[in-house]
Design an enzyme around this catalytic site. Structure first.
Site, PDB file in Angstrom:
ATOM      1  N   HIS A 200       0.803  -1.230   0.000  1.00  0.00           N
ATOM      2  CA  HIS A 200       0.000   0.000   0.000  1.00  0.00           C
ATOM      3  C   HIS A 200       0.833   1.276   0.000  1.00  0.00           C
ATOM      4  O   HIS A 200       0.275   2.377   0.020  1.00  0.00           O
ATOM      5  CB  HIS A 200      -0.931   0.008   1.212  1.00  0.00           C
ATOM      6  CG  HIS A 200      -1.884  -1.150   1.226  1.00  0.00           C
ATOM      7  ND1 HIS A 200      -1.588  -2.336   1.862  1.00  0.00           N
ATOM      8  CD2 HIS A 200      -3.103  -1.311   0.658  1.00  0.00           C
ATOM      9  CE1 HIS A 200      -2.602  -3.181   1.696  1.00  0.00           C
ATOM     10  NE2 HIS A 200      -3.522  -2.584   0.972  1.00  0.00           N
TER      11      HIS A 200
ATOM     12  N   ARG B  70      -4.077  16.482   5.274  1.00  0.00           N
ATOM     13  CA  ARG B  70      -3.328  17.066   6.386  1.00  0.00           C
ATOM     14  C   ARG B  70      -1.848  16.707   6.261  1.00  0.00           C
ATOM     15  O   ARG B  70      -0.972  17.493   6.635  1.00  0.00           O
ATOM     16  CB  ARG B  70      -3.873  16.619   7.743  1.00  0.00           C
ATOM     17  CG  ARG B  70      -3.220  17.393   8.908  1.00  0.00           C
ATOM     18  CD  ARG B  70      -3.715  16.951  10.274  1.00  0.00           C
ATOM     19  NE  ARG B  70      -5.139  17.203  10.390  1.00  0.00           N
ATOM     20  CZ  ARG B  70      -6.008  16.327  10.874  1.00  0.00           C
ATOM     21  NH1 ARG B  70      -5.590  15.140  11.271  1.00  0.00           N
ATOM     22  NH2 ARG B  70      -7.279  16.631  10.960  1.00  0.00           N
TER      23      ARG B  70
ATOM     24  N   GLY C 223      -3.639  13.706  15.152  1.00  0.00           N
ATOM     25  CA  GLY C 223      -5.017  13.553  14.713  1.00  0.00           C
ATOM     26  C   GLY C 223      -5.986  14.335  15.562  1.00  0.00           C
ATOM     27  O   GLY C 223      -5.603  15.136  16.412  1.00  0.00           O
TER      28      GLY C 223
ATOM     29  N   GLU D 276      -7.919   5.433  16.241  1.00  0.00           N
ATOM     30  CA  GLU D 276      -6.697   4.783  15.765  1.00  0.00           C
ATOM     31  C   GLU D 276      -5.653   4.417  16.816  1.00  0.00           C
ATOM     32  O   GLU D 276      -4.815   3.545  16.572  1.00  0.00           O
ATOM     33  CB  GLU D 276      -6.006   5.680  14.720  1.00  0.00           C
ATOM     34  CG  GLU D 276      -6.722   5.815  13.404  1.00  0.00           C
ATOM     35  CD  GLU D 276      -7.788   6.895  13.389  1.00  0.00           C
ATOM     36  OE1 GLU D 276      -8.724   6.810  12.585  1.00  0.00           O
ATOM     37  OE2 GLU D 276      -7.694   7.828  14.237  1.00  0.00           O
TER      38      GLU D 276
ATOM     39  N   SER E 176     -11.240  18.299  18.244  1.00  0.00           N
ATOM     40  CA  SER E 176     -11.921  18.955  17.119  1.00  0.00           C
ATOM     41  C   SER E 176     -13.391  19.212  17.405  1.00  0.00           C
ATOM     42  O   SER E 176     -14.017  20.057  16.765  1.00  0.00           O
ATOM     43  CB  SER E 176     -11.795  18.101  15.857  1.00  0.00           C
ATOM     44  OG  SER E 176     -12.380  16.821  16.065  1.00  0.00           O
ATOM     45  N   ASP E 177     -13.941  18.467  18.362  1.00  0.00           N
ATOM     46  CA  ASP E 177     -15.343  18.674  18.737  1.00  0.00           C
ATOM     47  C   ASP E 177     -15.559  18.165  20.150  1.00  0.00           C
ATOM     48  O   ASP E 177     -14.762  17.374  20.669  1.00  0.00           O
ATOM     49  CB  ASP E 177     -16.284  17.967  17.764  1.00  0.00           C
ATOM     50  CG  ASP E 177     -16.032  16.472  17.708  1.00  0.00           C
ATOM     51  OD1 ASP E 177     -16.789  15.727  18.345  1.00  0.00           O
ATOM     52  OD2 ASP E 177     -15.073  16.044  17.048  1.00  0.00           O
TER      53      ASP E 177
END
Length: 234
Positions: free
Chosen positions: A4, A24, A89, A180, A202-203
Site C-alpha cells: 500500500h 493534512r 489527529g 486509531e 476537534s469537537d
C-alpha cells in the site's frame, strides 16, 4: 515498495508523523518541512519526506479507523524500518474540563475494537504510549506554554454508534474518543518501536461544539509543532 506504500526503502525517514487525513499530510509537508517530496500516492494516501530543523522527517496519511492505520504502520515498520511513529489527529472530548482545540497526549488507549482480543486470544491487552516520547512531548508543550492534557483515550470502531457509552467512559477518566491509537500502540509494541498520539480536540461530544472540516485539515499547528519537536529529540 510495500503493498500500500509505493516508496523505495530509502525514501522514508525513520521518524514519521501519521495524520489520518492525507490532505493534512500534504499541509504538514508544505507548511513545516523543507525540501519535501511526495513518495506515495497509492489509493490517494499521500506520503512525504523532507527536513525539519535539519532532521529528516516523513509524514504519511493513514486513513480512518483501526484496520486502515494497522495496514500503514505495519508496512512502515516491517518494510521501511520506521522507528518512531507519532500520530497527529483529532478527537472528540468527553470531559467537561477538556475544551475544543486543547491538545491531548494519549498515555493509554482502551477500545471496543476486536483487534487485540483476536491477537491475544481473548486477553485484554492494555496498549500504552512510549514513555520517552510522552515525557518529551509534555516538556515541549510546557516550553511552549501549552496546557496539555495527558491521560487515557478511547479508540472506537464506529463513528456513528447509537450505543456509545461516553458517560461511563468519562466516569472512568477517559478524556476523549478517536479511532486509531489502540492499533498504533499495539503494533509499535509488537515491533519494538516508539509510538505516541498527539491529538487536538476537534469537537466536544457533550456540548456539541465543533470545528469545521477546513479547520481540521489546515490548522491545529500547535499539535503538529509538538509532534515535530518531539520526533527530532529522539
Amino acid at each position: 515498495m510495500s503493498v500500500h506504500i509505493g516508496a523505495k526503502e530509502h525514501e522514508i525517514a525513520d521518524k514519521i508523523l501519521l495524520p489520518g487525513d492525507p490532505l493534512r499530510a500534504k499541509y504538514i509537508a508544505e507548511t513545516f518541512l523543507e525540501g519535501a517530496t511526495c513518495y506515495n500516492q497509492v489509493r490517494g494516501m499521500l506520503g512525504f519526506t523532507g527536513t525539519y530543523k535539519g532532521h529528516r522527517i516523513s509524514v504519511q496519511g493513514t486513513g480512518m479507523g483501526v484496520p486502515s492505520i494497522s495496514i500503514y504502520v505495519t508496512e512502515l515498520m516491517q518494510s521501511y524500518n520506521v522507528q518512531t511513529l507519532i500520530r497527529v489527529g483529532t478527537c472528540g472530548a468527553i470531559q467537561k474540563d477538556v475544551k475544543v482545540r486543547d491538545v491531548i497526549l494519549a498515555m493509554t488507549s482502551s477500545t471496543d475494537s476486536q483487534m487485540n482480543r483476536m491477537t491475544f486470544g481473548g486477553i485484554d491487552y492494555a496498549p500504552t504510549a512510549n514513555f520517552d516520547l510522552l515525557k518529551t512531548a509534555y516538556e515541549i508543550g510546557k516550553e511552549k506554554g501549552l496546557q496539555l492534557k495527558v491521560g487515557s483515550v478511547f479508540t472506537a470502531d464506529m463513528f456513528y454508534n447509537e450505543n456509545a457509552q461516553f458517560e461511563k467512559l468519562a466516569r472512568y477518566g477517559v478524556l476523549a474518543v478517536e479511532m486509531e491509537t489502540t492499533a498504533l500502540y499495539t503494533l509499535a509494541a509488537k515491533f519494538g518501536r516508539k509510538a505516541l498520539s498527539v491529538l487536538t480536540v476537534s469537537d466536544h461530544i457533550l456540548t456539541g461544539e465543533e470545528t469545521t472540516a477546513e479547520e481540521r485539515q489546515t490548522t491545529f499547528n500547535e499539535m503538529i509543532e509538538v509532534a515535530l519537536e518531539t520526533a527530532i529529540r529522539q
